[in-house]
Write a protein that holds these residues in place. Structure first.
Motif, PDB file in Angstrom:
ATOM      1  N   ASP A  71       0.831  -1.209   0.000  1.00 49.37           N
ATOM      2  CA  ASP A  71       0.000   0.000   0.000  1.00 49.37           C
ATOM      3  C   ASP A  71       0.864   1.258   0.000  1.00 49.37           C
ATOM      4  OD1 ASP A  71      -2.390  -1.264  -0.212  1.00 49.37           O
ATOM      5  OD2 ASP A  71      -2.818  -1.285   1.936  1.00 49.37           O
ATOM      6  N   GLY A  72       1.919   1.241  -0.793  1.00 51.04           N
ATOM      7  CA  GLY A  72       2.743   2.440  -0.966  1.00 51.04           C
ATOM      8  C   GLY A  72       3.730   2.686   0.147  1.00 51.04           C
ATOM      9  N   SER A  73       3.844   1.759   1.103  1.00 50.58           N
ATOM     10  CA  SER A  73       4.738   1.956   2.237  1.00 50.58           C
ATOM     11  C   SER A  73       5.753   0.808   2.266  1.00 50.58           C
ATOM     12  CB  SER A  73       3.897   1.984   3.519  1.00 50.58           C
ATOM     13  OG  SER A  73       4.685   2.298   4.626  1.00 50.58           O
ATOM     14  N   TYR A  78       3.215   1.759   7.121  1.00 52.04           N
ATOM     15  CA  TYR A  78       2.124   2.752   7.253  1.00 52.04           C
ATOM     16  C   TYR A  78       2.408   3.717   8.395  1.00 52.04           C
ATOM     17  CZ  TYR A  78      -0.496  -0.961   4.965  1.00 52.04           C
ATOM     18  OH  TYR A  78      -0.890  -1.943   4.152  1.00 52.04           O
ATOM     19  N   ASN A  79       1.395   3.807   9.296  1.00 43.07           N
ATOM     20  CA  ASN A  79       1.530   4.720  10.428  1.00 43.07           C
ATOM     21  C   ASN A  79       1.868   3.981  11.708  1.00 43.07           C
ATOM     22  OD1 ASN A  79       0.791   6.887   8.801  1.00 43.07           O
ATOM     23  ND2 ASN A  79      -1.339   6.249   8.955  1.00 43.07           N
ATOM     24  N   ILE A 220      14.741  14.539   3.012  1.00 42.55           N
ATOM     25  CA  ILE A 220      13.294  14.477   3.200  1.00 42.55           C
ATOM     26  C   ILE A 220      12.952  13.655   4.445  1.00 42.55           C
ATOM     27  CG2 ILE A 220      11.152  13.604   2.190  1.00 42.55           C
ATOM     28  CD1 ILE A 220      12.391  14.331  -0.563  1.00 42.55           C
ATOM     29  N   GLY A 221      13.631  12.524   4.627  1.00 42.77           N
ATOM     30  CA  GLY A 221      13.430  11.742   5.850  1.00 42.77           C
ATOM     31  C   GLY A 221      12.571  10.500   5.704  1.00 42.77           C
ATOM     32  N   GLU A 222      12.075  10.216   4.490  1.00 42.65           N
ATOM     33  CA  GLU A 222      11.263   9.007   4.308  1.00 42.65           C
ATOM     34  C   GLU A 222      12.073   7.754   4.636  1.00 42.65           C
ATOM     35  OE1 GLU A 222       8.107   8.509   3.728  1.00 42.65           O
ATOM     36  OE2 GLU A 222       7.667  10.629   3.565  1.00 42.65           O
ATOM     37  N   SER A 225      12.353   6.782   8.255  1.00 44.14           N
ATOM     38  CA  SER A 225      11.056   6.483   8.851  1.00 44.14           C
ATOM     39  C   SER A 225      10.563   5.083   8.482  1.00 44.14           C
ATOM     40  CB  SER A 225      10.040   7.553   8.473  1.00 44.14           C
ATOM     41  OG  SER A 225       9.224   7.112   7.437  1.00 44.14           O
TER      42      SER A 225
ATOM     43  N   THR B  93       2.507   5.923  -0.083  1.00 41.08           N
ATOM     44  CA  THR B  93       2.141   6.482   1.221  1.00 41.08           C
ATOM     45  C   THR B  93       3.398   7.135   1.788  1.00 41.08           C
ATOM     46  OG1 THR B  93       0.841   4.494   1.539  1.00 41.08           O
ATOM     47  CG2 THR B  93       1.002   5.980   3.410  1.00 41.08           C
ATOM     48  N   ARG B  94       3.350   8.420   2.054  1.00 41.28           N
ATOM     49  CA  ARG B  94       4.510   9.082   2.649  1.00 41.28           C
ATOM     50  C   ARG B  94       4.308   9.207   4.141  1.00 41.28           C
ATOM     51  NH1 ARG B  94       7.521   8.246  -1.204  1.00 41.28           N
ATOM     52  NH2 ARG B  94       7.417   9.419  -3.121  1.00 41.28           N
ATOM     53  N   ARG B  95       5.378   9.007   4.886  1.00 41.55           N
ATOM     54  CA  ARG B  95       5.285   9.112   6.339  1.00 41.55           C
ATOM     55  C   ARG B  95       5.878  10.409   6.869  1.00 41.55           C
ATOM     56  NH1 ARG B  95       5.032   5.187   9.940  1.00 41.55           N
ATOM     57  NH2 ARG B  95       6.886   6.032  10.930  1.00 41.55           N
ATOM     58  N   GLU B  96       6.915  10.910   6.204  1.00 41.77           N
ATOM     59  CA  GLU B  96       7.679  12.026   6.764  1.00 41.77           C
ATOM     60  C   GLU B  96       7.633  13.279   5.900  1.00 41.77           C
ATOM     61  OE1 GLU B  96      10.283  12.207   9.611  1.00 41.77           O
ATOM     62  OE2 GLU B  96       8.679  10.824  10.137  1.00 41.77           O
ATOM     63  N   GLN B  97       7.573  13.105   4.601  1.00 42.14           N
ATOM     64  CA  GLN B  97       7.774  14.228   3.692  1.00 42.14           C
ATOM     65  C   GLN B  97       6.838  15.373   4.014  1.00 42.14           C
ATOM     66  OE1 GLN B  97       6.861  13.513  -0.456  1.00 42.14           O
ATOM     67  NE2 GLN B  97       8.725  14.570  -1.065  1.00 42.14           N
ATOM     68  N   ALA B 101       8.904  20.146   1.563  1.00 39.88           N
ATOM     69  CA  ALA B 101       9.879  19.290   0.874  1.00 39.88           C
ATOM     70  C   ALA B 101       9.314  18.827  -0.466  1.00 39.88           C
ATOM     71  CB  ALA B 101      10.232  18.089   1.744  1.00 39.88           C
TER      72      ALA B 101
END
Ligand code: HEM
Ligand code: SF4
Ligand code: FES
Lengths: 253, 217
Positions: A71-73, A78-79, A220-222, A225, B93-97, B101
């Protein structure tokens, strides 16, 4: 649980790929994500459909083989508050009836081999450029022969836990491998044994990183994370520091 | 990229500070503008070190060089990203951006276009909403910001600038090796928000005051 999977199917490196939809019933929430994929593959085999190719080995979060984007992660984090690898993600993290997208790592430096399997040899090229120390082999030196300060040795250890999974690259909007590279740089830069080659190493590894086709880091930091080993963004800061310092050293010119 | 970016931010802070002179009155503001351009009778900035009126041109050339280098580096990083990220994900799904940015590249292009508009207005005076080419800087300022659309355009301009500065400030210091601990990350990010907010408020105060006719004559 009943789930619907949309999985990236690609027959080979140069074949075009597309998402395919599969329905899966009787999934237990205690299954790991990979066990769920095993179940799907048994079902596909029985239906005479080519099983989905995916990488895995230890299934306990330490080898770094199993990454896919869910799912894109990357690794399906995810969270969630807990960092994870795909093999340590369990189906209880999903709702009954969920539609789950599964894709391979996508990055210029990680070409798809088949379905969800990608070629991560680009990481090997970065390590070969400097991710080691040069010592004479022979009898092992005494453990206390070279003192290593506690704070630095702990930082070195934290960074040495990188399993080379590639989630950082997969999650990065630039497809940069800086977090991976910086984990090795920081690991060796913190230890006395890493000092002789420190300036040379950072230059060589960053050059190999760029040559391997990774993108540039834009902070960016992705990456940090989704990192299952929690390599911090500060490691990239350490790499930048070492790289700038190395420009004023003769090594590698 | 980090160094040129920080020079551009330093310029923004100075420019903002200069604009605030507007609240002291027409004379102070015009005097300052003419001092920068070396157009005062007594000379101007860095005189007699530099010949009359040279400073402004050296400064303009320097800023332009920074800007061009900055854009050149940005283009290289952009090209590396297009190559580096390969094919696109079906779902992301982005967590931080952060929003800032995410908007660095397209926002940077918008910023460059708005900057051209800004120079065409106040430097070359090609676009003259509410003022004449012969007006002094203060009358020009007051004339322009009497128009609601000029004010609206500058609100957009400053939003774009401050978003760019928000990520840019943090990113520049990280690239220069400032981020070596989680605390440093928090502090650099907080400073970035502070500088971006400061620039927004500082730049918008004079135009808003002109538009609302507050304390400006
Ligand atoms: C509300 C925001 C702003 C206002 C009201 C404003 C106002 C002005 C004015 C009145 C001048 C002409 C001064 C003179 O003729 O002596 C000027 C020049 C200039 N401004 Fe701004 N400005 C703003 C924001 C910005 C921003 C964000 C940038 C950069 C990205 C910028 C870059 C410049 C440049 C490069 C010049 C020309 C310098 C020259 O004459 O060589 N300004 N501005
Ligand atoms: S830094 Fe983290 S995400 Fe990147 S390869 Fe190492 S363990 Fe995986
Ligand atoms: S299979 Fe080894 S980390 Fe997941």
């Amino acid at each position: 649980m009943r789930i619907k999977l949309r999985i990236w199917r690609q027959a080979g490196p140069d074949a075009p790929g597309a998402m395919q939809t599969y329905q899966l019933d009787n999934v237990s929430e205690k299954m790991s994500f990979l066990e769920m994929l095993d179940m799907l593959n048994e079902q596909l085999t029985a239906q005479d459909i080519e099983p989905v190719a995916f990488d895995h080995d230890c299934r306990e979060g330490i080898c770094g083989m199993c990454g896919v984007v869910i799912d894109g992660s990357a690794h399906g984090r995810y969270n969630s508050a807990v960092p994870t690898t795909t093999c340590q993600l369990h189906m209880r993290s999903f709702a009954d009836g969920a539609v789950i997208d599964v894709e391979p790592w996508r990055a210029g430096a990680f070409p798809v081999i088949k379905d969800l399997v990608v070629d991560r040899k680009a990481f090997d090229r970065v390590i070969q450029a400097g991710g080691y120390i040069s010592v004479n082999t022979g009898s092992a030196p005494d453990a206390h022969a070279t003192p290593a300060p506690k704070r630095q040795s702990e930082k070195a250890f934290d960074n040495a836990t990188c399993i080379g999974c590639g989630a950082c690259v997969a999650a990065c909007p630039n497809g940069s491998g800086m977090l991976f590279t910086s984990a090795k740089i920081t690991h060796l830069a913190m230890l006395p044994q890493g000092q002789p080659e420190r300036a040379l190493r950072v230059k060589a590894m960053v050059a190999a990183h760029d040559a391997a086709g990774f993108g540039g880091c834009t902070n960016i930091g992705e990456c940090a994370s989704v990192c299952p080993k929690q390599i911090p963004l500060a490691s990239i800061g350490q790499l930048n520091r070492d790289l700038i310092a190395s420009l004023f050293k003769g090594d590698g010119k | 990229m980090a160094i040129t970016g920080l020079i551009l931010i330093a310029f923004l802070v100075m420019h903002m500070f200069g604009n605030l002179k507007m609240f002291i009155g027409a004379e102070a503001y015009n005097h300052y503008a003419e001092w920068l351009k070396g157009a005062l009778e007594s000379g101007g900035i860095l005189e007699p070190l530099l010949p009359h009126g040279w400073f402004i041109w050296i400064f303009r050339a320097f800023m332009l060089a920074c800007l061009i280098l900055h854009i050149y580096c940005a283009a290289k990083v952009w090209a590396a990203s297009l190559r580096g990220r390969g094919s696109r994900y079906v779902s992301v799904t982005r967590r931080e951006q952060t929003v800032s940015a995410r908007l660095m590249r397209w926002g940077g292009i918008a910023l460059a276009l708005l900057l051209i508009f800004h120079i065409l207005m106040f430097t070359t005076k090609t676009i003259r909403p509410g003022f004449e080419a012969s007006d002094d800087p203060y009358s020009m300022f007051v004339g322009a910001f009497g128009n609601w659309w000029v004010l609206a355009a500058y609100i957009v301009f400053m939003l774009v600038v401050c978003l760019h500065v928000r990520h840019g400030f943090w990113s520049a210091f990280t690239t220069l090796g400032g981020n070596v601990s989680p605390q440093a990350r928090t502090i650099l990010n907080a400073l970035a928000y502070f500088v971006a907010a400061l620039i927004f408020v500082g730049f918008m105060l004079p135009p808003v005051a002109v538009f609302l006719n507050l304390g400006v004559n």
